[in-house]
Design an enzyme around this catalytic site. Sequence first.
Site, short mmCIF file in Angstrom:
data_model
loop_
_atom_site.label_atom_id
_atom_site.label_comp_id
_atom_site.label_asym_id
_atom_site.label_seq_id
_atom_site.Cartn_x
_atom_site.Cartn_y
_atom_site.Cartn_z
N ASP A 21 76.55 2.21 24.03
CA ASP A 21 77.41 2.80 23.01
C ASP A 21 78.30 3.88 23.62
O ASP A 21 79.16 4.46 22.94
CB ASP A 21 76.60 3.33 21.81
CG ASP A 21 75.66 4.45 22.17
OD1 ASP A 21 75.46 4.71 23.37
OD2 ASP A 21 75.10 5.08 21.24
N SER A 22 78.15 4.10 24.93
CA SER A 22 79.11 4.95 25.65
C SER A 22 80.53 4.38 25.51
O SER A 22 81.50 5.07 25.80
CB SER A 22 78.73 5.07 27.13
OG SER A 22 78.48 3.79 27.69
N ASP A 35 73.20 -1.80 23.07
CA ASP A 35 72.76 -0.55 22.43
C ASP A 35 72.83 -0.64 20.91
O ASP A 35 73.82 -1.15 20.36
CB ASP A 35 73.69 0.60 22.85
CG ASP A 35 73.07 1.49 23.89
OD1 ASP A 35 71.87 1.35 24.20
OD2 ASP A 35 73.81 2.36 24.41
N LYS A 59 68.66 -1.74 22.97
CA LYS A 59 68.15 -0.43 23.40
C LYS A 59 68.34 0.55 22.24
O LYS A 59 69.36 0.52 21.57
CB LYS A 59 68.90 0.08 24.64
CG LYS A 59 68.52 1.52 25.03
CD LYS A 59 69.01 1.90 26.39
CE LYS A 59 70.45 2.32 26.46
NZ LYS A 59 70.81 3.49 25.62
N GLU A 68 67.57 4.85 21.13
CA GLU A 68 67.22 6.18 21.62
C GLU A 68 66.09 6.77 20.80
O GLU A 68 65.98 6.51 19.59
CB GLU A 68 68.45 7.11 21.52
CG GLU A 68 69.61 6.65 22.38
CD GLU A 68 70.81 7.59 22.31
OE1 GLU A 68 70.71 8.68 21.69
OE2 GLU A 68 71.85 7.24 22.89
N GLU A 127 67.26 9.58 30.83
CA GLU A 127 68.61 10.13 31.09
C GLU A 127 68.56 11.64 31.30
O GLU A 127 67.98 12.37 30.49
CB GLU A 127 69.55 9.79 29.91
CG GLU A 127 70.95 10.38 30.11
CD GLU A 127 72.03 9.78 29.23
OE1 GLU A 127 71.75 8.79 28.51
OE2 GLU A 127 73.16 10.31 29.27
O1 KIV Z 1 75.51 4.11 26.31
C1 KIV Z 1 75.24 4.06 27.51
O2 KIV Z 1 76.08 3.76 28.35
C2 KIV Z 1 73.86 4.37 27.90
C3 KIV Z 1 73.55 4.50 29.35
C4 KIV Z 1 74.35 5.51 30.01
C5 KIV Z 1 72.11 4.65 29.62
O3 KIV Z 1 73.03 4.50 27.06
#
Ligand code: KIV
Length: 286
Positions: free
Chosen positions: A55-56, A94, A124, A126, A193
């Site tokens: 989600d970056s 994510d 994934k 958090e 992280e």
């Molecule tokens: O969103 C993302 O890119 C991430 C990674 C940096 C672990 O969660």
Amino acid sequence: MSTEPQTADKTKTTRLTTRDLSMRKGGDPQVWLTAYSAPTARAMDPYVDCILVGDSLGMTVYGMDSTLAVTLDMMIAHGKAVVRASARACVVVDMPFASYQASPADAYRAAARVMAETGCAGVKLEGGAEMAETISFLIDRGIPVVGHVGLTPQSVNRFGGYRAQGRTAAEAKKITNDAKAVSDAGVFALVIEKTLEPLARAITKAVPVPTIGIGASPACDGQVLVVDDVTGVFDQFKPKFVKRYAEVGRDVSKAVAAYAADVRARKFPTMDHCFVAAPKKPAKKK
Ligand code: KIV
């Protein structure tokens, strides 16, 4: 470890599975990298074990200043592109902010859409002990999950910024308990992280699942970075934990500047770039 492509032939390739990755605890370091688009996924696929559609992308692709406004539809659109363009790497997508925190049932509905619509291998999410019940709920219903502890960017407002975590004994204890809770809940890998290095090293020893570090420790079972940081597409600043392997952002600016200069000087296009009718063939004699 070889830098040669592991394989590039889509017709002969079998994808790495979440099980393949979970079995590699303590083995060769796992190579994870984010991707958000088909061309980038295609370019990295032969070299990485897992592509994370992070989600970056809220920041890297959409220019947002945090990940909080990223939606499920955005993750699904980018997840589809990455799965379509890759053949070998395991692909994980994510779960965005507010799509999974309210209840296990909400999380299941959102994660099931991600799995069904993108074709990815897992999701994934958090969080630590507070997410353990949700993680088991998803796994019991067929959705492989990667955990994410330490600095969790969706909680930036609670942390008050992006500083490294685990600086006090209380913080370190909480992150260790979170790692153990999500590991016990059944995650197949655990992203750690931006924590102090000894903490990530200790967690890697303490949990039976592979740890994937970002700003964590060389002792982790694998590493993940944001592709735009690695390639220099994003070049406004370089976090301490990033190693840059190319300067794509600078090269794009140079290329665009050269193109603009050519157009203004009427050096582009030349006749080589233009279409003209093919000369007529002489008629055959009877
Ligand atoms: O969103 C993302 O890119 C991430 C990674 C940096 C672990 O969660």
